[in-house]
Design a protein around this motif. Sequence first.
Motif, PDB file in Angstrom:
ATOM      1  N   GLY A 186       3.898   0.750   3.258  1.00 57.64           N
ATOM      2  CA  GLY A 186       2.815   0.516   2.316  1.00 57.64           C
ATOM      3  C   GLY A 186       1.926  -0.609   2.825  1.00 57.64           C
ATOM      4  O   GLY A 186       2.312  -1.356   3.735  1.00 57.64           O
ATOM      5  N   GLN A 187       0.736  -0.741   2.253  1.00 59.57           N
ATOM      6  CA  GLN A 187      -0.190  -1.786   2.675  1.00 59.57           C
ATOM      7  C   GLN A 187      -0.766  -2.516   1.465  1.00 59.57           C
ATOM      8  O   GLN A 187      -1.090  -1.902   0.448  1.00 59.57           O
ATOM      9  N   ASP A 200      12.861  -6.257  -0.826  1.00 58.01           N
ATOM     10  CA  ASP A 200      14.301  -6.512  -0.927  1.00 58.01           C
ATOM     11  C   ASP A 200      15.137  -5.429  -0.263  1.00 58.01           C
ATOM     12  O   ASP A 200      16.360  -5.386  -0.423  1.00 58.01           O
ATOM     13  N   GLY A 201      14.479  -4.551   0.500  1.00 59.30           N
ATOM     14  CA  GLY A 201      15.195  -3.482   1.181  1.00 59.30           C
ATOM     15  C   GLY A 201      15.223  -2.187   0.411  1.00 59.30           C
ATOM     16  O   GLY A 201      15.447  -1.116   0.981  1.00 59.30           O
ATOM     17  N   HIS A 202      14.981  -2.247  -0.890  1.00 63.36           N
ATOM     18  CA  HIS A 202      14.959  -1.053  -1.734  1.00 63.36           C
ATOM     19  C   HIS A 202      13.556  -0.762  -2.265  1.00 63.36           C
ATOM     20  O   HIS A 202      13.191   0.390  -2.461  1.00 63.36           O
ATOM     21  N   ALA A 203      12.798  -1.810  -2.510  1.00 64.33           N
ATOM     22  CA  ALA A 203      11.451  -1.660  -3.057  1.00 64.33           C
ATOM     23  C   ALA A 203      10.600  -2.842  -2.621  1.00 64.33           C
ATOM     24  O   ALA A 203      11.106  -3.889  -2.218  1.00 64.33           O
ATOM     25  N   VAL A 204       9.287  -2.638  -2.698  1.00 63.92           N
ATOM     26  CA  VAL A 204       8.330  -3.704  -2.395  1.00 63.92           C
ATOM     27  C   VAL A 204       7.576  -4.022  -3.681  1.00 63.92           C
ATOM     28  O   VAL A 204       7.068  -3.115  -4.351  1.00 63.92           O
ATOM     29  N   CYS A 205       7.522  -5.300  -4.026  1.00 68.28           N
ATOM     30  CA  CYS A 205       6.868  -5.746  -5.250  1.00 68.28           C
ATOM     31  C   CYS A 205       5.713  -6.675  -4.881  1.00 68.28           C
ATOM     32  O   CYS A 205       5.894  -7.644  -4.144  1.00 68.28           O
ATOM     33  N   VAL A 206       4.520  -6.369  -5.397  1.00 75.68           N
ATOM     34  CA  VAL A 206       3.317  -7.152  -5.107  1.00 75.68           C
ATOM     35  C   VAL A 206       2.792  -7.747  -6.412  1.00 75.68           C
ATOM     36  O   VAL A 206       2.601  -7.026  -7.397  1.00 75.68           O
ATOM     37  N   THR A 207       2.543  -9.045  -6.400  1.00 74.95           N
ATOM     38  CA  THR A 207       1.988  -9.737  -7.567  1.00 74.95           C
ATOM     39  C   THR A 207       0.692 -10.419  -7.170  1.00 74.95           C
ATOM     40  O   THR A 207       0.681 -11.226  -6.237  1.00 74.95           O
ATOM     41  N   HIS A 214      -5.557  -4.879  -3.166  1.00 74.00           N
ATOM     42  CA  HIS A 214      -5.415  -3.426  -3.186  1.00 74.00           C
ATOM     43  C   HIS A 214      -4.087  -3.056  -2.535  1.00 74.00           C
ATOM     44  O   HIS A 214      -3.747  -3.564  -1.467  1.00 74.00           O
ATOM     45  N   VAL A 215      -3.364  -2.171  -3.195  1.00 75.50           N
ATOM     46  CA  VAL A 215      -2.061  -1.735  -2.703  1.00 75.50           C
ATOM     47  C   VAL A 215      -2.100  -0.232  -2.500  1.00 75.50           C
ATOM     48  O   VAL A 215      -2.500   0.520  -3.397  1.00 75.50           O
ATOM     49  N   SER A 216      -1.669   0.207  -1.326  1.00 72.60           N
ATOM     50  CA  SER A 216      -1.627   1.645  -1.039  1.00 72.60           C
ATOM     51  C   SER A 216      -0.250   2.026  -0.523  1.00 72.60           C
ATOM     52  O   SER A 216       0.379   1.282   0.229  1.00 72.60           O
ATOM     53  N   TYR A 217       0.192   3.190  -0.971  1.00 76.25           N
ATOM     54  CA  TYR A 217       1.472   3.725  -0.511  1.00 76.25           C
ATOM     55  C   TYR A 217       1.345   5.233  -0.503  1.00 76.25           C
ATOM     56  O   TYR A 217       1.141   5.869  -1.540  1.00 76.25           O
ATOM     57  N   GLY A 218       1.430   5.824   0.687  1.00 74.70           N
ATOM     58  CA  GLY A 218       1.149   7.249   0.810  1.00 74.70           C
ATOM     59  C   GLY A 218      -0.299   7.512   0.443  1.00 74.70           C
ATOM     60  O   GLY A 218      -1.207   6.813   0.907  1.00 74.70           O
ATOM     61  N   ARG A 227      -2.514 -11.927 -12.162  1.00 70.23           N
ATOM     62  CA  ARG A 227      -1.397 -11.788 -13.097  1.00 70.23           C
ATOM     63  C   ARG A 227      -0.972 -10.330 -13.304  1.00 70.23           C
ATOM     64  O   ARG A 227      -0.306 -10.013 -14.283  1.00 70.23           O
ATOM     65  N   GLU A 228      -1.328  -9.461 -12.373  1.00 70.75           N
ATOM     66  CA  GLU A 228      -0.827  -8.084 -12.413  1.00 70.75           C
ATOM     67  C   GLU A 228       0.146  -7.869 -11.263  1.00 70.75           C
ATOM     68  O   GLU A 228       0.005  -8.444 -10.182  1.00 70.75           O
ATOM     69  N   GLN A 229       1.113  -6.999 -11.518  1.00 68.61           N
ATOM     70  CA  GLN A 229       2.166  -6.735 -10.542  1.00 68.61           C
ATOM     71  C   GLN A 229       2.396  -5.241 -10.411  1.00 68.61           C
ATOM     72  O   GLN A 229       2.254  -4.487 -11.378  1.00 68.61           O
ATOM     73  N   ILE A 230       2.771  -4.799  -9.208  1.00 71.65           N
ATOM     74  CA  ILE A 230       3.067  -3.384  -8.991  1.00 71.65           C
ATOM     75  C   ILE A 230       4.204  -3.275  -7.978  1.00 71.65           C
ATOM     76  O   ILE A 230       4.391  -4.163  -7.134  1.00 71.65           O
ATOM     77  N   THR A 231       4.970  -2.205  -8.074  1.00 78.22           N
ATOM     78  CA  THR A 231       6.101  -1.972  -7.182  1.00 78.22           C
ATOM     79  C   THR A 231       6.015  -0.576  -6.578  1.00 78.22           C
ATOM     80  O   THR A 231       5.583   0.367  -7.240  1.00 78.22           O
ATOM     81  N   TYR A 232       6.417  -0.453  -5.321  1.00 77.24           N
ATOM     82  CA  TYR A 232       6.531   0.883  -4.726  1.00 77.24           C
ATOM     83  C   TYR A 232       7.858   1.000  -3.988  1.00 77.24           C
ATOM     84  O   TYR A 232       8.416   0.027  -3.484  1.00 77.24           O
ATOM     85  N   ASP A 233       8.367   2.234  -3.974  1.00 78.89           N
ATOM     86  CA  ASP A 233       9.595   2.549  -3.255  1.00 78.89           C
ATOM     87  C   ASP A 233       9.515   4.004  -2.814  1.00 78.89           C
ATOM     88  O   ASP A 233       8.418   4.594  -2.815  1.00 78.89           O
ATOM     89  N   ARG A 234      10.611   4.603  -2.461  1.00 82.00           N
ATOM     90  CA  ARG A 234      10.593   5.978  -1.955  1.00 82.00           C
ATOM     91  C   ARG A 234      10.083   6.978  -2.980  1.00 82.00           C
ATOM     92  O   ARG A 234       9.614   8.050  -2.621  1.00 82.00           O
ATOM     93  N   SER A 235      10.196   6.625  -4.245  1.00 81.56           N
ATOM     94  CA  SER A 235       9.730   7.539  -5.287  1.00 81.56           C
ATOM     95  C   SER A 235       8.215   7.460  -5.488  1.00 81.56           C
ATOM     96  O   SER A 235       7.647   8.305  -6.186  1.00 81.56           O
ATOM     97  N   GLY A 236       7.567   6.474  -4.883  1.00 82.22           N
ATOM     98  CA  GLY A 236       6.115   6.383  -4.985  1.00 82.22           C
ATOM     99  C   GLY A 236       5.636   5.031  -5.479  1.00 82.22           C
ATOM    100  O   GLY A 236       6.402   4.068  -5.592  1.00 82.22           O
ATOM    101  N   LEU A 237       4.337   4.985  -5.782  1.00 85.35           N
ATOM    102  CA  LEU A 237       3.695   3.756  -6.259  1.00 85.35           C
ATOM    103  C   LEU A 237       3.732   3.722  -7.777  1.00 85.35           C
ATOM    104  O   LEU A 237       3.348   4.682  -8.452  1.00 85.35           O
ATOM    105  N   GLY A 238       4.213   2.596  -8.327  1.00 87.55           N
ATOM    106  CA  GLY A 238       4.308   2.471  -9.773  1.00 87.55           C
ATOM    107  C   GLY A 238       2.967   2.164 -10.415  1.00 87.55           C
ATOM    108  O   GLY A 238       1.906   2.350  -9.806  1.00 87.55           O
TER     109      GLY A 238
END
Length: 325
Positions: A186-187, A200-207, A214-218, A227-238
């Motif tokens: 992800g970027q 943390d090896g399972h997911a990436v969390c951006v605050t 800007h956060v992109s994944y796939g 003050r906004e946060q988002i997480t992405y992992d193998r299931s996609g971008l939250g």
Amino acid sequence: MTGMTDSPPEKLDRIEREAHDWLVRFTSGEAGPADLREGKMWIERDPAHRTAFMKATRMWEALGPEAFEGNRPAARTFASISMSRRAVLGGGAAAIAASAAYLVVQPPLGLWPSWSEMAADYRTHTGERRRIVVADTTFVEMNTQTSIALRQVAKEAAGIELISGEALVATPSGAGPAFVVTSSQGQTSGIEAKFNIRNDGHAVCVTCVEGNVHVSYGAAIASLRAREQITYDRSGLGKPAFVDAAIVTAWQDDLLIFHSKPLREVITEINRYRSGKIIVVNSALGARLFSANFRVRNVDAVLEQVEKLFGATVTSLPGGIVLLS
């Protein structure tokens, strides 16, 4: 050969299996006081027991709890990693090589860099923080157990790859190309922004702390405001959610803040800042909500707090293992 033992194979196998059994019981979430007392007595009964338990602990750290599911497969894997004399004499070189290769990819207890971390330009160890400057303009504050590699995103744009761990990135003001942080495919990019990113090896969390990122994944893209946060992992971008950025970045001030967090999550975070491992051996205790502030240099104070608040029992074992029940 390092790691070989002269113990009789039948005795070594039995002790290793017993060490596995105890660690499985400790990490099951259902161990009771009698289990802890009996397990500690077993460990202290014989130096060979202590050694086997420490080896089992290293394997648990390296391979995760799933390596202990099914006692026989776990015992076989452990026997390969421990490199017993019988494995060598019995033609077990291929198994040893496979185990050694795995431990390069995922080393036990962080004793040496993993294969991916060997590509890092900067690393921090347990409890260490470090500030670096990238491309003379961007400040990157690295938290504990963090690995970063420098990356040239485009001809005129610099960036980094967060291989593992956590960092706070402050991009420069003024016009110019965005600074890009790549992590787990992800970027995250920003201009005149400050953001915290954790892998943390399972997911990436951006605050997003300041400005916009800007956060992109796939194929998915999201924009974050302060003050906004988002997480992405193998299931996609939250989806973005509002958070208290001051709590997320409190580690910069050597402070850990927990507000009504399950104890198991608190302990997972505490373990990033101390040597050894704290394990919550009771699932009901792990689900209890916990609120407290701790200085990073005094993270073991959590053990005293848990004792007082929940009446928990603290049991210390070899290898820096501490059991909470």
